[in-house]
Design a protein around this motif. Structure first.
Motif, PDB file in Angstrom:
ATOM      1  N   GLY A  40      47.158  43.609  87.058  1.00 21.00           N
ATOM      2  CA  GLY A  40      47.499  42.270  86.581  1.00 21.00           C
ATOM      3  C   GLY A  40      48.267  41.438  87.580  1.00 21.00           C
ATOM      4  O   GLY A  40      48.863  40.419  87.214  1.00 21.00           O
ATOM      5  N   ASN A  41      48.264  41.844  88.838  1.00 18.41           N
ATOM      6  CA  ASN A  41      49.044  41.164  89.860  1.00 18.41           C
ATOM      7  C   ASN A  41      48.221  40.019  90.482  1.00 18.41           C
ATOM      8  O   ASN A  41      47.754  40.115  91.617  1.00 18.41           O
ATOM      9  N   ASP A  74      34.800  41.830  82.380  1.00 16.40           N
ATOM     10  CA  ASP A  74      34.479  40.403  82.467  1.00 16.40           C
ATOM     11  C   ASP A  74      35.749  39.567  82.626  1.00 16.40           C
ATOM     12  O   ASP A  74      35.747  38.562  83.336  1.00 16.40           O
ATOM     13  N   GLU A  75      36.829  39.993  82.003  1.00 11.24           N
ATOM     14  CA  GLU A  75      38.100  39.279  82.145  1.00 11.24           C
ATOM     15  C   GLU A  75      38.589  39.315  83.594  1.00 11.24           C
ATOM     16  O   GLU A  75      39.050  38.302  84.139  1.00 11.24           O
ATOM     17  N   GLU A  76      38.479  40.466  84.238  1.00 11.75           N
ATOM     18  CA  GLU A  76      38.898  40.583  85.641  1.00 11.75           C
ATOM     19  C   GLU A  76      37.996  39.765  86.558  1.00 11.75           C
ATOM     20  O   GLU A  76      38.467  39.130  87.499  1.00 11.75           O
ATOM     21  N   LYS A  77      36.692  39.767  86.289  1.00 12.01           N
ATOM     22  CA  LYS A  77      35.758  38.944  87.067  1.00 12.01           C
ATOM     23  C   LYS A  77      36.114  37.469  86.905  1.00 12.01           C
ATOM     24  O   LYS A  77      36.093  36.707  87.881  1.00 12.01           O
ATOM     25  N   THR A  78      36.450  37.079  85.696  1.00  7.67           N
ATOM     26  CA  THR A  78      36.830  35.693  85.420  1.00  7.67           C
ATOM     27  C   THR A  78      38.109  35.344  86.169  1.00  7.67           C
ATOM     28  O   THR A  78      38.214  34.263  86.764  1.00  7.67           O
ATOM     29  N   THR A  79      39.085  36.236  86.154  1.00  5.40           N
ATOM     30  CA  THR A  79      40.335  36.008  86.885  1.00  5.40           C
ATOM     31  C   THR A  79      40.049  35.786  88.368  1.00  5.40           C
ATOM     32  O   THR A  79      40.548  34.825  88.972  1.00  5.40           O
ATOM     33  N   LEU A  80      39.247  36.656  88.962  1.00  7.83           N
ATOM     34  CA  LEU A  80      38.923  36.518  90.384  1.00  7.83           C
ATOM     35  C   LEU A  80      38.183  35.218  90.670  1.00  7.83           C
ATOM     36  O   LEU A  80      38.473  34.532  91.651  1.00  7.83           O
ATOM     37  N   MET A 111      30.039  34.226  87.320  1.00  6.46           N
ATOM     38  CA  MET A 111      30.744  33.794  88.527  1.00  6.46           C
ATOM     39  C   MET A 111      30.425  32.336  88.839  1.00  6.46           C
ATOM     40  O   MET A 111      31.329  31.534  89.094  1.00  6.46           O
ATOM     41  N   LYS A 112      29.151  31.983  88.793  1.00  5.59           N
ATOM     42  CA  LYS A 112      28.725  30.617  89.114  1.00  5.59           C
ATOM     43  C   LYS A 112      29.259  29.620  88.090  1.00  5.59           C
ATOM     44  O   LYS A 112      29.642  28.505  88.446  1.00  5.59           O
TER      45      LYS A 112
END
Length: 162
Positions: A40-41, A74-80, A111-112
């Motif tokens: 979560g950093n 999906d949450e981590e992909k969204t964050t990135l 991503m797009k």
């Protein structure tokens, strides 16, 4: 840079980036620190992306941020993708091609949908047919990473003419 696991420190990644550029690299692909992302950093990930992208921009070199989506929610992909939308690397990329999975259409679309036209998306990993490559382009990818490039171009030329 930091291939394939992304576990180097920010300073090590920046130094590796500068060294690769000094050795003639015209494009830099780096793997995000997945451990820091999963912890979560977000500040760490933002600093890492900002510093590596800046090193590339300063040298007029293309920057590509590899997410390695097969290990992410999906949450981590969204964050990135949200971080990338702010930092604006040239590309965000689905995979190194060495993880447990490669590009997926839902990942490219996600991503797009977040980065829009500000950042390009590269679909990489497991793309072996022309139909798959075209589907990824339709989903928003502007580059395809594949070990089947020659076969794909031959099939494209056969299908659509040279």
């Amino acid at each position: 840079i930091s291939f394939p696991l992304g576990q180097l420190t920010i300073n090590e990644k920046v130094n590796e980036t500068r060294s690769a550029i000094a050795d003639g690299a015209t494009e830099i692909d780096y793997v995000v620190n997945i451990t820091e992302l999963k912890a979560g950093n977000q500040d760490y990930i933002t600093e890492e992306m900002t510093r590596i992208v800046k090193a590339c921009r300063d040298a007029n070199v293309v920057s590509k941020v590899i997410f390695e989506n097969c290990y992410l929610t999906d949450e981590e992909k969204t964050t990135l993708a949200n971080i990338a939308r702010e930092v604006k690397p040239d590309f965000i990329k689905t995979s190194t091609g060495f993880g447990s999975g490669g590009a997926t259409l839902p990942d490219v679309k996600l991503m797009k949908s977040i980065v829009g036209d500000d950042v390009q998306v590269k679909a990489a990993g497991g793309i072996r047919s022309l139909d798959d490559a075209l589907a990824f382009v339709e989903a928003g990818a502007t580059r395809i990473g594949t070990s089947s490039g020659v076969a794909l171009v031959k099939e494209f030329n056969k299908r659509y003419g040279n």
